[in-house]
Design an enzyme around this catalytic site. Structure first.
Site, PDB file in Angstrom:
ATOM      1  N   ASP A   1       0.853  -1.190   0.000  1.00 54.19           N
ATOM      2  CA  ASP A   1       0.000   0.000   0.000  1.00 54.19           C
ATOM      3  C   ASP A   1       0.891   1.243   0.000  1.00 54.19           C
ATOM      4  O   ASP A   1       1.332   1.704   1.043  1.00 54.19           O
ATOM      5  CB  ASP A   1      -0.910  -0.012   1.226  1.00 54.19           C
ATOM      6  CG  ASP A   1      -1.906   1.151   1.216  1.00 54.19           C
ATOM      7  OD1 ASP A   1      -1.755   2.064   0.384  1.00 54.19           O
ATOM      8  OD2 ASP A   1      -2.836   1.144   2.044  1.00 54.19           O
TER       9      ASP A   1
ATOM     10  N   HIS B   1       0.401   8.358   3.610  1.00 53.44           N
ATOM     11  CA  HIS B   1       1.056   7.796   4.790  1.00 53.44           C
ATOM     12  C   HIS B   1       2.555   8.118   4.858  1.00 53.44           C
ATOM     13  O   HIS B   1       3.232   7.656   5.778  1.00 53.44           O
ATOM     14  CB  HIS B   1       0.842   6.287   4.813  1.00 53.44           C
ATOM     15  CG  HIS B   1      -0.597   5.910   4.669  1.00 53.44           C
ATOM     16  ND1 HIS B   1      -1.547   6.239   5.606  1.00 53.44           N
ATOM     17  CD2 HIS B   1      -1.263   5.263   3.665  1.00 53.44           C
ATOM     18  CE1 HIS B   1      -2.734   5.790   5.209  1.00 53.44           C
ATOM     19  NE2 HIS B   1      -2.593   5.210   4.037  1.00 53.44           N
TER      20      HIS B   1
ATOM     21  N   ILE C   1      -0.410  10.003   8.194  1.00 51.08           N
ATOM     22  CA  ILE C   1      -1.034   9.124   9.179  1.00 51.08           C
ATOM     23  C   ILE C   1      -0.686   7.667   8.875  1.00 51.08           C
ATOM     24  O   ILE C   1      -0.284   7.326   7.760  1.00 51.08           O
ATOM     25  CB  ILE C   1      -2.563   9.310   9.200  1.00 51.08           C
ATOM     26  CG1 ILE C   1      -3.168   8.954   7.830  1.00 51.08           C
ATOM     27  CG2 ILE C   1      -2.918  10.737   9.598  1.00 51.08           C
ATOM     28  CD1 ILE C   1      -4.687   8.990   7.803  1.00 51.08           C
TER      29      ILE C   1
ATOM     30  N   GLY D   1      -4.627   2.520   7.849  1.00 53.72           N
ATOM     31  CA  GLY D   1      -5.639   1.874   8.678  1.00 53.72           C
ATOM     32  C   GLY D   1      -5.352   0.399   8.878  1.00 53.72           C
ATOM     33  O   GLY D   1      -5.505  -0.144   9.978  1.00 53.72           O
TER      34      GLY D   1
END
Length: 298
Positions: A195, A200, A215, A218
């Site tokens: 990913d 990110h 961030i 998830g």
């Protein structure tokens, strides 16, 4: 509070089939990306070496590639999304993962699935995709629901039945807690599993998406949570993993500490959970439900 309960869905709703491939090195990289130091998941010569149970969530991003990928990756692009306008950003909203068979430590398989439901939620759309991981003979190893919140989405049609339902969680204090501190490099390591969303890693991209700083993925938070749950409730034994469901409530920043709170239920081998960020006190994972297989008596 409530936890997510997975409702079985007919495979007849699946629509796209794409090949995926992985090797032992991929399993190790994933385990490191979720903070594992358990030799069963990071040392290929361990007699009980295996894929960590939540590993298949990365195959929907990785596909058959063993290299860095654009975002969205080719396999992501192969699974179409319904028409909608004015989407500012796609955010992970939740995951349900059910294991139906033990995963080989390397192999070539296929992911079959598609969009199963879309519904209006707040200022956007709540979208669920259902995927099954199968081998070439058609044996199903995993069934997964990937939920997303499409921020700002307009001009779309609602369809399908929502695949996850809520169950009540206890109001009492949790029976167990476990903390895990994320590395500052957590997202940098996790992205190597497939990913490569710049949200990110790239500070400027994160700001355009409405975040002050990059961030954590998830599904990286998912992996750290699953590791804490399995270590606490099953001695880290991958064989006991049956299914896990959760929703994301707020973002996690690299370097923060996750506090996983766990409740027992009246059902055998069923646990409800939530996750807080220790530094802020905010709930980052809510509506969690874990099912385990009973421990072997051998």
């Amino acid at each position: 509070m409530a936890g997510l309960r997975f409702e079985s869905v007919s495979a007849g709703s699946l629509s796209v089939s794409e090949p995926v491939e992985y090797n032992v090195r991929d399993l190790i990289i994933y385990a490191l990306g979720i903070g594992s130091s358990d030799l069963r998941y990071v040392y290929e010569k361990h007699p009980d070496f295996a894929a960590f149970p939540t590993f298949p969530v990365v195959l929907y991003y990785k596909g058959t590639s063993f290299d860095a990928l654009p975002f969205p990756s080719p396999i992501l692009a192969a699974f179409p999304s319904p028409p909608m306008k004015n989407v500012k950003v796609w955010l992970d909203a939740g995951v349900t993962i059910e294991r139906l068979a033990d995963l080989p430590t390397a192999g070539r398989m296929k992911v079959e699935g598609g969009v199963a439901s879309v519904h209006r939620k707040g200022k956007g759309a709540f979208l669920e995709k259902l995927h099954e991981l199968k081998d070439e003979a058609g044996k199903v190893y995993y069934r997964m629901i990937d939920a997303s919140f499409c921020v700002g989405a307009t001009d779309f049609e609602e369809f399908g039945q929502q695949l996850t339902t809520l169950v009540q969680m206890p109001k009492r204090s949790p029976e167990k807690r476990r903390e895990t501190k994320l590395e500052e490099r957590a997202a940098m390591i996790y992205r190597l599993s497939g990913d490569y969303n710049p949200l990110h890693l790239d500070p400027e991209f994160a700001k355009t998406a409405g975040f002050e700083t990059p961030i954590v993925h998830g599904k990286c938070t998912l992996g750290h949570t699953a590791r804490c749950l399995l270590d606490t409730l099953a001695g880290g034994d991958h064989r006991r993993f049956r299914s896990l469901a959760l929703r994301y409530s707020s973002p996690v920043i690299p370097g923060q500490t996750l506090v996983v709170e766990m409740w027992e239920t009246n059902a055998p081998e069923e646990y409800l959970f939530q996750v807080l960020v220790k530094e802020t006190g905010k709930v980052c994972v809510s509506n969690g439900r874990l099912l385990l297989h009973a421990a072997s008596r051998l």
